[in-house]
Design a protein around this motif. Structure first.
Motif, PDB file in Angstrom:
ATOM      1  N   LYS A 123      -7.081  -3.364   0.457  1.00  9.54           N
ATOM      2  CA  LYS A 123      -6.477  -1.970  -0.251  1.00  9.54           C
ATOM      3  C   LYS A 123      -5.056  -2.533  -1.120  1.00  9.54           C
ATOM      4  CE  LYS A 123      -6.300   1.066   3.085  1.00  9.54           C
ATOM      5  NZ  LYS A 123      -5.844   2.203   3.842  1.00  9.54           N
ATOM      6  N   THR A 158      -4.641  -2.480  -5.105  1.00 10.20           N
ATOM      7  CA  THR A 158      -3.299  -2.239  -5.643  1.00 10.20           C
ATOM      8  C   THR A 158      -2.511  -3.203  -6.511  1.00 10.20           C
ATOM      9  OG1 THR A 158      -2.975  -0.671  -3.698  1.00 10.20           O
ATOM     10  CG2 THR A 158      -1.118  -1.029  -4.999  1.00 10.20           C
ATOM     11  N   TRP A 179       0.964  -1.190   0.070  1.00  5.58           N
ATOM     12  CA  TRP A 179       0.047  -0.190   0.077  1.00  5.58           C
ATOM     13  C   TRP A 179       0.865   1.342  -0.057  1.00  5.58           C
ATOM     14  CZ3 TRP A 179      -4.463   1.677  -1.286  1.00  5.58           C
ATOM     15  CH2 TRP A 179      -5.083   2.915  -0.958  1.00  5.58           C
ATOM     16  N   HIS A 209       0.943   1.960  -4.051  1.00  9.04           N
ATOM     17  CA  HIS A 209       0.021   2.867  -4.422  1.00  9.04           C
ATOM     18  C   HIS A 209      -0.062   4.013  -4.755  1.00  9.04           C
ATOM     19  CE1 HIS A 209      -2.529   6.093  -2.062  1.00  9.04           C
ATOM     20  NE2 HIS A 209      -3.566   5.575  -2.700  1.00  9.04           N
TER      21      HIS A 209
END
Length: 386
Positions: A307, A311, A115, A119
């Motif tokens: 998350k 990604t 992340w 990200h």
């Protein structure tokens, strides 16, 4: 009288106790895998796996005075395998020859590093980037829908909440879930995600409370407006009947037995293009079975895991790691067998407001003109052939 104690000639080294583990899947099996088997095992090609290792170097550990650390590639393999499978930590631990606690530690550290490192590159909220907006709008025009930035929808993911909070996660289909709300572009990439909404919340409420709703009111989208059939149309998003109708959010006409022709064509075009948001959800759950079968981690860690998976989805999409359709079939079969149906909602607020309806009718009429032009072209070509 002082006595002297003779010094020992040899000092015994400090003994370190360690439990002997015999799992050598990574050391012996993985190197001999061909490309097909490696991708089946880790859900990505070997070349992409090496690129991923370069991005997540932050999870590397140093050797201590007593034992060597787990190498970076093996740590990434443990984490990716944990995400791609629905196996318990204990099963993964035995496979790789590590402890159950180490699997948990590596997996969460990997998700955090993915992340933080990937990200900003592969999943950023690029809604204020003029070039990105132009690219997405142009991409949807090729798919058949004008002035569309992306498609929005929510996907319920199975979780195991604690007893005191279980009521909030109970959705209207009778199971516990958290919501992944997303905006997806024409290439099945996530442009925006909002993770962690309670299962009892509907998609329209999640959108109204999201940063995306605020971002779509930015002047950049006013600047990207175009005139269609004499009506000024903003660059916006598309959704299903669960969302509230607005100037920058197009939704289908209400179902009727005898819809006018232009409304039928509009609904068909919107439904066809809106698949770009349903497919990434399906790909995400099929590629990463821990998402597809339900995240059994502690509820506080669930948003981070989802998350990280989103990604990685974008990362693999950009590196052209095509998903295996067999994975999708397996996930579809599983959802049918356990009846994990997605909750459905309808929001009729604003359905009859004049300004959004004017915009929708202008787009619908432009579809009709295009279809008529296409039919005339085909008739001319048939006459020439005859």
């Amino acid at each position: 009288m002082l006595t002297t104690v003779p010094l020992c000639k040899e000092i015994n080294p400090r003994s370190i106790w360690a439990y002997k583990r015999h799992g050598n899947f990574w050391e012996k099996n993985a190197p001999s895998m061909n490309d097909r088997v490696f991708k089946e095992t880790f859900r990505m090609s070997r070349a992409t796996f090496e690129i991923l290792c370069e991005y997540v170097k932050g999870i590397t550990k140093q050797d201590s005075c007593y034992r060597k650390c787990i190498p970076l590639q093996k740590r990434v393999a443990v984490a990716v395998y944990t995400l791609k499978s629905s196996a318990e930590y204990e099963t993964v631990a035995r496979l790789f020859g590590v402890s159950k606690a180490i699997v948990s530690e590596i997996f969460l550290a990997f998700c955090q590093e993915v992340w933080q490192s990937l990200h900003p590159i592969y999943l950023t909220e690029q809604l204020r980037n003029s070039e990105k907006v132009d690219e997405c709008v142009h991409g949807f025009e090729k798919l058949g829908f004008r002035q569309c930035l992306g498609a929005i929808d929510g996907c319920h993911i199975k979780v195991r909440p604690p007893g005191k909070d279980c009521t909030d996660y109970y959705n209207n289909k009778g199971w516990y879930s958290t919501v992944l709300f997303a905006l997806v572009d024409y290439r099945y990439r996530f442009l925006y995600i909002n993770v962690g909404c309670l299962g009892r919340c509907n998609d329209s409420k999640n959108f109204q409370c999201s940063k995306l709703n605020t971002a779509l009111k930015d002047p950049i989208f006013t600047a990207k407006s175009k005139t269609i059939n004499g009506v000024n149309v903003l660059a916006g998003v598309m959704g299903d009947s669960a969302f509230r109708f607005a100037n920058n959010l197009m939704k289908p006409y209400l179902f009727q037995v005898h819809l006018p022709e232009h409304e039928k064509i509009f609904n068909y075009q919107l439904s066809k293009c809106r698949r770009v948001v349903e497919n990434p959800f399906g790909h995400l759950k099929a590629r990463f079975r821990r998402i597809g079968k339900g995240v059994d981690n502690h509820i506080k860690n669930v948003p981070l895991i989802i998350k990280a998976a989103c990604t990685l989805h974008n990362f693999l999409n950009c590196h052209n790691n095509v998903i295996n359709h067999k994975w999708i079939e397996e996930q579809t079969t599983y959802e049918s067998s356990v009846r994990l149906e997605q909750p459905e909602h309808t929001d009729a607020v604003g359905d009859f407001e004049a300004e959004p309806e004017t915009i929708r009718r202008a787009i619908a009429n432009s579809f009709c003109k295009f279809v008529l032009h296409l039919l005339r072209s085909r008739r001319k070509s048939c006459k020439l052939i005859a």
